[in-house]
Design a protein around this motif. Sequence first.
Motif, PDB file in Angstrom:
ATOM      1  N   SER A 243      44.304  42.234  40.696  1.00 11.19           N
ATOM      2  CA  SER A 243      44.022  42.310  39.275  1.00 11.19           C
ATOM      3  C   SER A 243      43.794  41.220  38.616  1.00 11.19           C
ATOM      4  CB  SER A 243      44.868  43.052  38.543  1.00 11.19           C
ATOM      5  OG  SER A 243      45.071  44.605  39.050  1.00 11.19           O
ATOM      6  N   ARG A 244      44.824  40.024  38.872  1.00 15.76           N
ATOM      7  CA  ARG A 244      44.609  38.774  38.480  1.00 15.76           C
ATOM      8  C   ARG A 244      43.240  38.089  38.877  1.00 15.76           C
ATOM      9  NH1 ARG A 244      50.283  39.111  38.605  1.00 15.76           N
ATOM     10  NH2 ARG A 244      50.499  38.299  40.741  1.00 15.76           N
ATOM     11  N   ARG A 245      43.141  38.213  40.265  1.00 13.23           N
ATOM     12  CA  ARG A 245      41.975  37.622  40.861  1.00 13.23           C
ATOM     13  C   ARG A 245      40.708  38.206  40.148  1.00 13.23           C
ATOM     14  NH1 ARG A 245      44.813  38.115  45.863  1.00 13.23           N
ATOM     15  NH2 ARG A 245      43.425  39.795  46.291  1.00 13.23           N
ATOM     16  N   ALA A 246      40.595  39.253  40.042  1.00 12.14           N
ATOM     17  CA  ALA A 246      39.514  40.223  39.567  1.00 12.14           C
ATOM     18  C   ALA A 246      39.192  39.731  38.141  1.00 12.14           C
ATOM     19  CB  ALA A 246      39.533  41.580  39.721  1.00 12.14           C
ATOM     20  N   ALA A 247      40.302  39.492  37.560  1.00 14.66           N
ATOM     21  CA  ALA A 247      39.960  39.174  35.898  1.00 14.66           C
ATOM     22  C   ALA A 247      39.535  37.788  35.681  1.00 14.66           C
ATOM     23  CB  ALA A 247      41.504  39.341  35.222  1.00 14.66           C
ATOM     24  N   ALA A 248      39.981  36.992  36.709  1.00 14.17           N
ATOM     25  CA  ALA A 248      39.661  35.583  36.586  1.00 14.17           C
ATOM     26  C   ALA A 248      38.206  35.359  37.000  1.00 14.17           C
ATOM     27  CB  ALA A 248      40.530  34.638  37.344  1.00 14.17           C
ATOM     28  N   ALA A 249      37.890  36.014  38.201  1.00 12.36           N
ATOM     29  CA  ALA A 249      36.556  36.067  38.616  1.00 12.36           C
ATOM     30  C   ALA A 249      35.497  36.446  37.887  1.00 12.36           C
ATOM     31  CB  ALA A 249      36.649  36.668  40.273  1.00 12.36           C
ATOM     32  N   LEU A 250      35.810  37.856  37.205  1.00  9.84           N
ATOM     33  CA  LEU A 250      34.812  38.505  36.305  1.00  9.84           C
ATOM     34  C   LEU A 250      34.682  38.149  34.994  1.00  9.84           C
ATOM     35  CD1 LEU A 250      35.616  42.030  37.884  1.00  9.84           C
ATOM     36  CD2 LEU A 250      33.810  40.379  38.552  1.00  9.84           C
ATOM     37  N   GLY A 251      35.666  37.277  34.526  1.00 11.36           N
ATOM     38  CA  GLY A 251      35.793  36.663  33.295  1.00 11.36           C
ATOM     39  C   GLY A 251      36.191  37.695  32.271  1.00 11.36           C
ATOM     40  N   HIS A 252      37.181  38.708  32.517  1.00 13.35           N
ATOM     41  CA  HIS A 252      37.832  39.526  31.819  1.00 13.35           C
ATOM     42  C   HIS A 252      39.172  38.708  31.235  1.00 13.35           C
ATOM     43  CE1 HIS A 252      35.842  43.379  32.401  1.00 13.35           C
ATOM     44  NE2 HIS A 252      35.495  42.937  33.480  1.00 13.35           N
TER      45      HIS A 252
ATOM     46  N   VAL B  76      37.929  48.853  36.167  1.00 17.31           N
ATOM     47  CA  VAL B  76      38.754  49.537  37.470  1.00 17.31           C
ATOM     48  C   VAL B  76      38.130  49.338  38.784  1.00 17.31           C
ATOM     49  CG1 VAL B  76      40.370  51.314  38.377  1.00 17.31           C
ATOM     50  CG2 VAL B  76      40.027  51.256  35.674  1.00 17.31           C
ATOM     51  N   GLY B  77      38.774  48.549  39.669  1.00 10.67           N
ATOM     52  CA  GLY B  77      38.199  48.197  40.691  1.00 10.67           C
ATOM     53  C   GLY B  77      37.594  46.614  40.638  1.00 10.67           C
ATOM     54  N   GLY B  78      37.796  45.969  41.910  1.00 10.60           N
ATOM     55  CA  GLY B  78      37.467  44.303  41.898  1.00 10.60           C
ATOM     56  C   GLY B  78      36.440  44.224  42.889  1.00 10.60           C
ATOM     57  N   GLY B  79      35.573  45.004  43.370  1.00 11.07           N
ATOM     58  CA  GLY B  79      34.373  44.783  44.470  1.00 11.07           C
ATOM     59  C   GLY B  79      33.279  44.386  43.773  1.00 11.07           C
ATOM     60  N   PHE B  80      31.980  44.630  44.567  1.00 14.45           N
ATOM     61  CA  PHE B  80      30.721  44.362  44.359  1.00 14.45           C
ATOM     62  C   PHE B  80      30.267  45.200  43.003  1.00 14.45           C
ATOM     63  CE2 PHE B  80      26.323  46.297  44.684  1.00 14.45           C
ATOM     64  CZ  PHE B  80      25.492  44.867  44.589  1.00 14.45           C
ATOM     65  N   MET B  81      30.914  46.447  42.850  1.00 17.46           N
ATOM     66  CA  MET B  81      30.308  47.166  41.782  1.00 17.46           C
ATOM     67  C   MET B  81      30.843  46.819  40.665  1.00 17.46           C
ATOM     68  SD  MET B  81      27.503  48.885  43.185  1.00 17.46           S
ATOM     69  CE  MET B  81      27.354  49.316  41.314  1.00 17.46           C
ATOM     70  N   ALA B  82      32.277  46.595  40.753  1.00 22.99           N
ATOM     71  CA  ALA B  82      32.773  45.864  39.457  1.00 22.99           C
ATOM     72  C   ALA B  82      32.358  44.774  38.870  1.00 22.99           C
ATOM     73  CB  ALA B  82      34.464  45.769  39.874  1.00 22.99           C
TER      74      ALA B  82
ATOM     75  N   VAL C 218      34.796  52.880  35.844  1.00 18.47           N
ATOM     76  CA  VAL C 218      35.559  53.203  37.134  1.00 18.47           C
ATOM     77  C   VAL C 218      34.882  52.783  38.308  1.00 18.47           C
ATOM     78  CG1 VAL C 218      36.515  55.073  38.405  1.00 18.47           C
ATOM     79  CG2 VAL C 218      36.862  55.096  36.136  1.00 18.47           C
ATOM     80  N   CYS C 219      35.189  51.769  39.338  1.00 20.14           N
ATOM     81  CA  CYS C 219      34.599  51.149  40.207  1.00 20.14           C
ATOM     82  C   CYS C 219      35.556  51.304  41.497  1.00 20.14           C
ATOM     83  CB  CYS C 219      34.187  49.948  39.925  1.00 20.14           C
ATOM     84  SG  CYS C 219      33.019  49.631  38.440  1.00 20.14           S
ATOM     85  N   THR C 220      36.129  52.255  41.767  1.00 16.98           N
ATOM     86  CA  THR C 220      37.229  52.487  42.865  1.00 16.98           C
ATOM     87  C   THR C 220      36.691  53.243  43.855  1.00 16.98           C
ATOM     88  OG1 THR C 220      38.177  54.148  41.709  1.00 16.98           O
ATOM     89  CG2 THR C 220      39.056  52.116  41.550  1.00 16.98           C
ATOM     90  N   PRO C 221      37.268  53.656  44.854  1.00 16.62           N
ATOM     91  CA  PRO C 221      37.072  54.365  46.229  1.00 16.62           C
ATOM     92  C   PRO C 221      36.683  55.817  45.553  1.00 16.62           C
ATOM     93  CG  PRO C 221      38.308  52.941  47.095  1.00 16.62           C
ATOM     94  CD  PRO C 221      38.440  52.721  45.541  1.00 16.62           C
ATOM     95  N   ASN C 222      35.776  56.625  46.196  1.00 14.29           N
ATOM     96  CA  ASN C 222      35.316  57.846  45.562  1.00 14.29           C
ATOM     97  C   ASN C 222      36.436  58.796  45.587  1.00 14.29           C
ATOM     98  OD1 ASN C 222      32.858  56.628  46.163  1.00 14.29           O
ATOM     99  ND2 ASN C 222      32.347  57.873  47.928  1.00 14.29           N
TER     100      ASN C 222
END
Length: 382
Positions: free
Chosen positions: A51-60, A20-26, A81-85
């Motif tokens: 979500s589509r961009r993150a899945a493609a970029a991260l390989g999910h 959950v999340g699409g940034g550096f920590m994800a 969980v890699c979302t804002p605090n």
Amino acid sequence: MLEAPAATTGGGGPLGAAVVGGGFMAAVHTRAARTARARLVGALTSTPEGSRRAAAALGHERAYGSLEELLADDAVDVVHVCTPNALHAEQVLAAVAAGKHVVCEKPLATSPEEAAAVVDAAAAAGVVVAVPFVYRFHPMVREARARVRSGEVGRVLTVAGSYLQDWMLSPEDDDWRVDPERGGPSRAFADIGSHLVDLLETVTGDRVSSLAATLSTVHPHRAQHRDVATEDAAAVVVRTAGGAVGTLLVSQVAPGRKNRLHLEVAGSAESLAFDQEDPERLWVGRRSGSLLVPRDADQLAPDAARLCAVPAGHPQGYQDAFDAFVADAHAAARGAAPEALPLAADGARAVDLTAAVLASHRSGGWVDVPAPRTPTPAGAAS
């Protein structure tokens, strides 16, 4: 040498991981889950397109449209969980209620009450909630811990630590963490000071029992935030339950320091010093005959040697430590009990310490730190 076990469910298949999340920590979490040989089931961000961009970029395998959709997917065993605090506690509680294991970025919550609720919920559900205090997973940190536990250091007398960065040095530097509504009431201490205190307590086996803190907001205005309310730096004096005293300095406005986490422990027999920017060596200080101990599995305590992912002379660093943490967290989800795995109670400990730092700054005096939390048994009266 560390070899990540294949992450499997009780049925023997690969453990299904979703982020959950699409940034550096994800991206960091996904690389670690891949190394642990988990199945990368899916990704979720704040928008369907994200979500589509993150899945493609991260390989999910897929993109989710909502947290409810992710939690309803039986292929998901562990949620990263890699979302804002400010979203952490709510999202972790939802995952726990769905019977999922969780790896949650720190802070586990932005208030002690929320953190305690997570600890109790995880215990009642019988699921693993792990928090990435990943600097515990540097082999030389474990070597330092082993030397204290064996008695080689003697009685711990003093501690001195700092965590210095420069990424918020300019008033033009900005980030969502500056906003208390998203990042919580503390920034520098909650973000990196929590790592420093966790390292102190992990290495010494002792607990900070009281502290006196002062905070500094260097830039009252930043590029996207006026009237900044969170701190750029924190200075903390500590006492431990075992009788040691120490000083801690945390700053995100220290020019030239990128991620300099340093801890020195002085005992009655010898001192130990670890520097995260030079993690291949541990300094052992003696009145006569100080030395540098290299990261060499043949020379280290067993718990340190097992974290040596590559042979001596082949440097390993932050991502290796994160990989080892996720491997242990996923192993715990399968029923193992890895040594020194940071769990929900450790995440709550960091939240309590942050609250104590804020309280001390407000009062201008010493504040007692609550004892580490233990889960409230299921069904117990509140």
